[in-house]
Design a protein around this motif. Structure first.
Motif, PDB file in Angstrom:
ATOM      1  N   GLU A   1      59.155  81.296  17.191  1.00  0.00           N
ATOM      2  CA  GLU A   1      60.048  80.539  18.067  1.00  0.00           C
ATOM      3  C   GLU A   1      59.767  79.033  17.988  1.00  0.00           C
ATOM      4  O   GLU A   1      59.672  78.345  18.983  1.00  0.00           O
ATOM      5  N   LYS A   2      59.601  78.544  16.789  1.00  0.00           N
ATOM      6  CA  LYS A   2      59.302  77.122  16.609  1.00  0.00           C
ATOM      7  C   LYS A   2      59.732  76.717  15.215  1.00  0.00           C
ATOM      8  O   LYS A   2      59.487  77.434  14.249  1.00  0.00           O
ATOM      9  N   TYR A   3      60.408  75.569  15.108  1.00  0.00           N
ATOM     10  CA  TYR A   3      60.787  75.083  13.780  1.00  0.00           C
ATOM     11  C   TYR A   3      59.509  74.700  13.045  1.00  0.00           C
ATOM     12  O   TYR A   3      58.888  73.684  13.333  1.00  0.00           O
ATOM     13  N   SER A   4      59.125  75.530  12.105  1.00  0.00           N
ATOM     14  CA  SER A   4      57.804  75.370  11.504  1.00  0.00           C
ATOM     15  C   SER A   4      57.855  75.793  10.041  1.00  0.00           C
ATOM     16  O   SER A   4      58.676  76.629   9.641  1.00  0.00           O
ATOM     17  N   ASN A   5      56.954  75.236   9.240  1.00  0.00           N
ATOM     18  CA  ASN A   5      56.791  75.666   7.852  1.00  0.00           C
ATOM     19  C   ASN A   5      55.374  76.202   7.612  1.00  0.00           C
ATOM     20  O   ASN A   5      54.912  76.278   6.487  1.00  0.00           O
ATOM     21  N   ILE A   6      54.698  76.592   8.695  1.00  0.00           N
ATOM     22  CA  ILE A   6      53.295  77.010   8.621  1.00  0.00           C
ATOM     23  C   ILE A   6      53.190  78.533   8.488  1.00  0.00           C
ATOM     24  O   ILE A   6      53.903  79.274   9.164  1.00  0.00           O
ATOM     25  N   MET A   7      52.296  78.973   7.617  1.00  0.00           N
ATOM     26  CA  MET A   7      51.900  80.377   7.581  1.00  0.00           C
ATOM     27  C   MET A   7      50.381  80.445   7.501  1.00  0.00           C
ATOM     28  O   MET A   7      49.754  79.647   6.815  1.00  0.00           O
ATOM     29  N   GLU A   8      49.803  81.410   8.220  1.00  0.00           N
ATOM     30  CA  GLU A   8      48.358  81.610   8.194  1.00  0.00           C
ATOM     31  C   GLU A   8      48.039  83.049   7.789  1.00  0.00           C
ATOM     32  O   GLU A   8      48.883  83.939   7.899  1.00  0.00           O
ATOM     33  N   ARG A   9      46.799  83.235   7.338  1.00  0.00           N
ATOM     34  CA  ARG A   9      46.348  84.564   6.911  1.00  0.00           C
ATOM     35  C   ARG A   9      45.053  84.918   7.629  1.00  0.00           C
ATOM     36  O   ARG A   9      44.129  84.108   7.706  1.00  0.00           O
ATOM     37  N   TYR A  10      45.000  86.143   8.126  1.00  0.00           N
ATOM     38  CA  TYR A  10      43.792  86.616   8.814  1.00  0.00           C
ATOM     39  C   TYR A  10      43.015  87.539   7.892  1.00  0.00           C
ATOM     40  O   TYR A  10      43.570  88.484   7.313  1.00  0.00           O
ATOM     41  N   ASP A  11      41.716  87.266   7.774  1.00  0.00           N
ATOM     42  CA  ASP A  11      40.800  88.067   6.956  1.00  0.00           C
ATOM     43  C   ASP A  11      39.847  88.801   7.889  1.00  0.00           C
ATOM     44  O   ASP A  11      39.014  88.180   8.552  1.00  0.00           O
TER      45      ASP A  11
ATOM     46  N   TRP B   1      41.115  83.120  10.597  1.00  0.00           N
ATOM     47  CA  TRP B   1      42.460  82.734  10.180  1.00  0.00           C
ATOM     48  C   TRP B   1      42.368  81.517   9.267  1.00  0.00           C
ATOM     49  O   TRP B   1      41.614  80.591   9.538  1.00  0.00           O
ATOM     50  N   THR B   2      43.155  81.520   8.196  1.00  0.00           N
ATOM     51  CA  THR B   2      43.176  80.405   7.258  1.00  0.00           C
ATOM     52  C   THR B   2      44.610  79.942   7.057  1.00  0.00           C
ATOM     53  O   THR B   2      45.509  80.762   6.841  1.00  0.00           O
ATOM     54  N   ARG B   3      44.813  78.640   7.134  1.00  0.00           N
ATOM     55  CA  ARG B   3      46.153  78.101   6.897  1.00  0.00           C
ATOM     56  C   ARG B   3      46.451  78.102   5.401  1.00  0.00           C
ATOM     57  O   ARG B   3      45.624  77.665   4.592  1.00  0.00           O
ATOM     58  N   LEU B   4      47.647  78.582   5.045  1.00  0.00           N
ATOM     59  CA  LEU B   4      48.050  78.678   3.654  1.00  0.00           C
ATOM     60  C   LEU B   4      48.980  77.517   3.289  1.00  0.00           C
ATOM     61  O   LEU B   4      49.272  76.658   4.108  1.00  0.00           O
ATOM     62  N   THR B   5      49.433  77.521   2.055  1.00  0.00           N
ATOM     63  CA  THR B   5      50.372  76.502   1.597  1.00  0.00           C
ATOM     64  C   THR B   5      51.639  76.523   2.457  1.00  0.00           C
ATOM     65  O   THR B   5      52.158  77.593   2.774  1.00  0.00           O
ATOM     66  N   ASN B   6      52.111  75.360   2.856  1.00  0.00           N
ATOM     67  CA  ASN B   6      53.308  75.285   3.702  1.00  0.00           C
ATOM     68  C   ASN B   6      54.549  75.796   2.979  1.00  0.00           C
ATOM     69  O   ASN B   6      54.707  75.608   1.764  1.00  0.00           O
ATOM     70  N   LYS B   7      55.459  76.403   3.756  1.00  0.00           N
ATOM     71  CA  LYS B   7      56.760  76.787   3.234  1.00  0.00           C
ATOM     72  C   LYS B   7      57.595  75.539   2.941  1.00  0.00           C
ATOM     73  O   LYS B   7      57.299  74.452   3.436  1.00  0.00           O
TER      74      LYS B   7
ATOM     75  N   LEU C   1      60.813  75.299   3.888  1.00  0.00           N
ATOM     76  CA  LEU C   1      61.796  75.142   4.947  1.00  0.00           C
ATOM     77  C   LEU C   1      61.148  75.201   6.327  1.00  0.00           C
ATOM     78  O   LEU C   1      60.275  76.037   6.581  1.00  0.00           O
ATOM     79  N   ASP C   2      61.579  74.293   7.221  1.00  0.00           N
ATOM     80  CA  ASP C   2      61.186  74.352   8.626  1.00  0.00           C
ATOM     81  C   ASP C   2      62.214  75.203   9.360  1.00  0.00           C
ATOM     82  O   ASP C   2      63.357  74.772   9.560  1.00  0.00           O
ATOM     83  N   MET C   3      61.819  76.397   9.758  1.00  0.00           N
ATOM     84  CA  MET C   3      62.767  77.335  10.351  1.00  0.00           C
ATOM     85  C   MET C   3      62.157  77.967  11.601  1.00  0.00           C
ATOM     86  O   MET C   3      60.953  77.914  11.832  1.00  0.00           O
ATOM     87  N   ASP C   4      63.027  78.583  12.421  1.00  0.00           N
ATOM     88  CA  ASP C   4      62.520  79.471  13.466  1.00  0.00           C
ATOM     89  C   ASP C   4      63.365  80.745  13.473  1.00  0.00           C
ATOM     90  O   ASP C   4      64.401  80.835  12.824  1.00  0.00           O
ATOM     91  N   HIS C   5      62.878  81.749  14.175  1.00  0.00           N
ATOM     92  CA  HIS C   5      63.525  83.058  14.263  1.00  0.00           C
ATOM     93  C   HIS C   5      63.808  83.658  12.884  1.00  0.00           C
ATOM     94  O   HIS C   5      64.845  84.255  12.637  1.00  0.00           O
ATOM     95  N   GLU C   6      62.819  83.487  11.970  1.00  0.00           N
ATOM     96  CA  GLU C   6      62.906  84.118  10.653  1.00  0.00           C
ATOM     97  C   GLU C   6      62.484  85.586  10.736  1.00  0.00           C
ATOM     98  O   GLU C   6      61.789  86.004  11.648  1.00  0.00           O
ATOM     99  N   SER C   7      62.889  86.346   9.737  1.00  0.00           N
ATOM    100  CA  SER C   7      62.427  87.728   9.604  1.00  0.00           C
ATOM    101  C   SER C   7      61.303  87.747   8.573  1.00  0.00           C
ATOM    102  O   SER C   7      61.468  87.212   7.470  1.00  0.00           O
TER     103      SER C   7
END
Length: 440
Positions: A261-271, A277-283, A285-291
């Motif tokens: 629920e936020k216009y964001s290009n961030i993705m993180e990964r949990y090990d 949690w580690t931040r990965l390469t940014n997407k 597109l800045d989007m919200d309500h993605e699938s």
């Protein structure tokens, strides 16, 4: 020291001991240790022992390290006070063993099983399995090393194959403060574990299944896990995510999350092996309500709303091997956001959501074949839905809740290409984004 010891000049002997202690460094260590052992200087021996524990890496790089006796090597390897990583200790133990392999290999095999193997890096443990033939002489050492590698992926419990095992749909009901599983074949509901009070207070947002664990993310970024097959298991709080209102998927032993629920290009990964949690390469597109869905060894971020409040039909794909994003060459047939996505071995299903300007809720369904990589329209659902849950059980797709409608469950059968309502849930307040499928 030899003369003073022979003449029993204790005060002079003590003075020499103090001098040797003050002069102790990685170069003088080995000669000082010999003097301490030869003349039974207990205080000096203890000083040498403590020095070796504190300065292990420095003395281990000396050629004289290879001449140390088995008793002292065992002391260094077994002590919890040795200031060196487990993989460093293991590497030097291997070097010491190979200096006289016939005499020392049994000592190595007994000591290597005493290491805290899970504290070694996974890459070094794999190196040992692939390269160190000494390990092949001990089935027990190989067994423990292999188990340690498995344990680094979330302490996977041992479990034989159950031929009667089946998947069930699981929902979270804050009203009863319980999870409930649903057998889609015989239409029965079974109460499961209670939902931890901290999860209820922090507001459960989404859930994901990985191995034998259910992981949930709350709106305040707190993150919890539960070994769902154990009836007495308790929820455990893990490291907090850095994502607000996150949705997540599991892929190859990791949990991937984005801000929903936020216009964001961030993705993180949990090990789970290091609870981090580690931040990965940014997407792009800045989007919200993605699938968000995992398929074909990749993570797909599908459609969503852009900053002009318009639904899109674009699809971004993250490749964990290269840590890179790419745009799908073929977009959805219909722009949508707040849709739900799930995947089978055959491909990805995207269902419902809002239309391009957010004025209508959709019944439409699209499918992306893993073979052709193209999107095609399928028969629509019976109910229009947005912000709802979906999962796959025995190759059939199930959707539940959404859009403020009664929490009914629809089933799509790829064999018949038909949707049907199989259940209407009574008396439960379902968390819409937290429906998952588990194996029981």
């Amino acid at each position: 020291m030899g003369v003073t010891h022979m003449m029993q000049l204790q005060r002079l002997c003590d003075s020499i001991t103090i001098f040797l202690e003050d002069d102790l460094d990685p170069r003088s260590f080995f000669q000082t240790k010999k003097i301490a052992n030869r003349y039974n200087c207990k205080q000096l021996e203890e000083k040498c022992n403590q020095f070796a524990l504190q300065r292990f890496k420095e003395i281990a790089q000396s050629d004289e390290f290879m001449k140390l006796d088995e008793k002292f090597i065992s002391f260094l390897m077994e002590s919890k006070e040795t200031k060196a990583k487990e993989e460093v200790k293991c590497r030097m133990l291997l070097a010491w063993t190979k200096h006289d392999i016939d005499e020392r290999k049994e000592c190595f095999l007994s000591l290597v099983m005493k290491f805290q193997l899970t504290k070694m890096t996974l890459s070094y443990r794999r190196f040992l399995v692939e390269n160190e033939t000494l390990l092949y002489k001990s089935f027990e050492a190989l067994r423990l090393l292999t188990l340690s590698i498995l344990d680094s992926h979330g302490d996977i419990s041992s479990k034989d194959v159950n031929l009667t095992e089946k998947k069930q749909l699981v929902v979270f009901d804050p009203t009863s403060e319980r999870m409930h599983s649903h057998d889609v074949d015989d239409k029965t509901w079974t109460p499961m574990q209670t939902i931890d009070q901290a999860i209820i207070q922090n507001t459960l947002y989404s859930a994901v299944v990985m191995e034998s664990y259910i992981y949930v993310i709350c709106t305040n970024k707190s993150f919890y896990s539960l070994e769902y097959a154990e009836s007495n298991a308790k929820w455990e709080q893990m490291a907090n995510a850095n994502l607000q209102n996150a949705c997540a998927v599991a892929l190859d032993g990791f949990v991937y999350g984005i801000e929903y629920e936020k216009y964001s290009n961030i993705m993180e990964r949990y090990d789970s092996s290091n609870n981090r949690w580690t931040r990965l390469t940014n997407k792009s597109l800045d989007m919200d309500h993605e699938s968000l869905v995992a398929a074909d060894g990749k993570v797909f971020c599908i459609a969503g709303s852009n900053q002009l409040y318009r639904a899109t039909n674009q699809v971004e794909i993250y490749d964990p091997v290269t840590s890179t994003w790419s745009m799908d060459d073929r977009s959805l047939n219909e722009a949508r956001y707040s849709a739900s996505a799930t995947a089978t071995e055959e491909g990805i299903y995207v269902m419902g959501g809002y239309n391009v300007d957010g004025r209508s809720t959709l019944t439409t369904v699209e499918f992306r074949s893993s073979v052709t990589k193209t999107w095609m329209m399928l028969k629509p659902m019976n109910n229009a839905r947005e912000e709802f849950g979906s999962c796959v059980i025995d190759k059939k797709v199930y959707v539940i809740g959404g859009n403020g409608i009664p929490a009914n469950i629809e089933e799509y059968d790829p064999a018949t290409k038909e949707w049907k309502i199989i259940e209407t849930i009574q008396g439960k307040n379902i968390v819409p984004m937290a429906t998952v499928a588990i194996s029981i």
